[in-house]
Design an enzyme around this catalytic site. Structure first.
Site, PDB file in Angstrom:
ATOM      1  N   ASP A  81      70.126  63.128  55.103  1.00  0.00           N
ATOM      2  CA  ASP A  81      69.946  64.476  55.677  1.00  0.00           C
ATOM      3  C   ASP A  81      69.519  64.473  57.141  1.00  0.00           C
ATOM      4  O   ASP A  81      68.895  63.544  57.634  1.00  0.00           O
ATOM      5  CB  ASP A  81      68.952  65.296  54.846  1.00  0.00           C
ATOM      6  N   GLU A 139      65.770  63.883  52.173  1.00  0.00           N
ATOM      7  CA  GLU A 139      64.523  63.110  52.285  1.00  0.00           C
ATOM      8  C   GLU A 139      63.446  63.900  52.995  1.00  0.00           C
ATOM      9  O   GLU A 139      62.258  63.707  52.745  1.00  0.00           O
ATOM     10  CB  GLU A 139      64.792  61.791  53.024  1.00  0.00           C
ATOM     11  N   GLU A 140      63.845  64.801  53.906  1.00  0.00           N
ATOM     12  CA  GLU A 140      62.881  65.474  54.790  1.00  0.00           C
ATOM     13  C   GLU A 140      62.116  66.589  54.070  1.00  0.00           C
ATOM     14  O   GLU A 140      62.222  67.762  54.407  1.00  0.00           O
ATOM     15  CB  GLU A 140      63.589  66.028  56.034  1.00  0.00           C
ATOM     16  N   HIS A 363      62.214  62.910  65.205  1.00  0.00           N
ATOM     17  CA  HIS A 363      62.128  64.375  65.101  1.00  0.00           C
ATOM     18  C   HIS A 363      62.020  65.039  66.480  1.00  0.00           C
ATOM     19  O   HIS A 363      61.623  66.201  66.568  1.00  0.00           O
ATOM     20  CB  HIS A 363      60.970  64.820  64.190  1.00  0.00           C
TER      21      HIS A 363
HETATM   22 NI    NI Z   1      63.521  59.438  58.414  1.00  0.00          NI
END
Ligand code: NI
Length: 394
Positions: A81, A139-140, A363
């Protein structure tokens, strides 16, 4: 087993891996929406001769490669993702989806895992056991690992491996730790309830803005006064919402934040102190607190025997690399759920290159990796999976 030069083989496939990574980067998809990515993954895994199952944990894909010799089953996991971030990189393969970006490197993880599948498939004659490639959605923070586990992805798995490109460290650095390597993450929400009223008459209110502000301040003492300085913990208040107008004292204020720890005893101590502090401070200021703590992920804990196999594989391939056997981050990962009952190793591959301006953190809207990390991660994962299957630690 004859030594296979995975370093040279991964270098020979550099363009393949890079082009895949750039294609995924150009077309990022948020958690549980990875339809295009999953389609490419499934198609390639089939081309490499793996047995493929789609729709595992919604958009997840599993590819099974069976070796020519008996041995254990090794799970190799890559997350798929992207993040809700507007990309600011000026590169030809920049995201074409407004507001969505592969800003954590999961594009690289997919590309490397696919190359590992290609390499190991070509060496099936020398491969022991079974390698189960797990391409995980979401995953996030959206729970992709739990969904895949609920769909049975861990059945029959003996060992688990995963890696992350790591822009906190330069290319050439490898973090392959024994024991805890990523933190356990909790989410907390504290509602401070008071009595609203006119801001000109605070004496007839019980002000939750002041009480919640004091809770934020007091929470700073939890780690500094109640956690052993030789242990690690974080308490961060990341959100504070209250009020609707400049002249109204609101009836409530809501704080949200996260707790990060490595050890279960430290986690329970911190949770207890956060709760007690919120209640005590709010009450002392005429308000009342409601505290909710959600345990999101346990810590990612490496099995030392498996980490040792990965370190040996990495050192043999890259003798010039710096290997940190104590690498830890307060970041969290739901791979911890797949490694909770299964011995495994989660390792980090340094991917920053400050000289090329490739050192924005994960991020960040300008996150980007030195793509020379791709063959490294590929070779280490391929060699480690093969070695683990051929000589499983007792
Ligand atoms: Ni990651």
């Amino acid at each position: 087993m004859a030594e296979i030069d995975f370093r040279a083989e991964a270098e020979a496939l550099f363009a393949f891996t890079r082009d895949l990574r750039r294609d995924f980067h150009r077309h990022p998809e948020l958690g549980f929406q990875e339809h295009r990515s999953a389609g490419i993954v499934a198609k390639l895994l089939r081309e490499f001769g793996l047995q493929v199952t789609e729709g595992v944990g919604e958009t997840g894909v599993v590819g099974v490669l069976t070796g020519a010799h008996p041995g254990p089953t090794i799970l190799v996991r890559a997350d798929m993702d992207a993040l809700p971030i507007q990309e600011e990189n000026d590169v030809p393969y920049a995201s074409e989806v407004p507001g969505v970006m592969h800003a954590c490197g999961h594009d690289a993880h997919m590309a490397m895992a696919l190359t590992v599948a290609r390499l190991l498939s070509a060496h099936r004659d020398a491969l022991h056991g079974t390698v189960k490639f797990v391409f995980q959605p979401a995953e996030e923070g959206l729970g992709g690992a739990a969904k895949m586990i609920a769909d049975g992805v861990l059945e029959g798995v003996d060992y688990a491996l995963a890696m992350h490109v790591w822009n906190e460290q330069p290319l050439g650095w490898l973090g392959i730790a024994d024991g805890p390597t990523m933190a356990a993450a909790d989410m907390f929400r504290i509602r401070v309830l008071g009595k609203g009223g006119h801001a000109a008459h605070p004496n007839v209110t019980e002000d939750p803005v002041l009480a919640a502000s004091s809770v934020v301040t007091a929470l700073q003492s939890v780690v500094s006064r109640h956690v052993d300085p030789l242990d690690a913990a974080v308490v961060s208040v990341a959100s504070f919402h209250a009020g609707t107008a400049f002249n109204i004292i609101p009836p409530e204020a809501v704080l949200e934040g996260t707790i990060r720890t490595f050890e279960a005893e430290v986690a329970s101590e911190v949770r207890m102190r956060v709760t007690r502090t919120a209640h005590g401070v709010a009450q002392g200021l005429g308000c009342r607190a409601e505290v909710e703590i959600v345990e999101m992920n346990p810590a990612v804990v490496n099995a030392p025997a498996v980490a040792q196999v990965v370190r040996e594989a990495a050192a043999a391939l890259y003798p010039e690399a710096t290997i940190d056997p104590a690498a830890r981050t307060m970041g969290a990962e739901d791979m911890s759920l797949m490694m909770y009952d299964i011995p495994g190793c989660y390792f980090f591959v340094g991917s920053a290159n400050p000289a090329k301006g490739l050192d924005a953190g994960h991020h960040h809207p300008r996150f980007n990796i030195d793509e020379n990390v791709l063959p490294r991660g590929t070779a280490i994962m391929a060699a480690a999976a093969m070695a683990l299957a051929a000589n499983p630690p007792a």
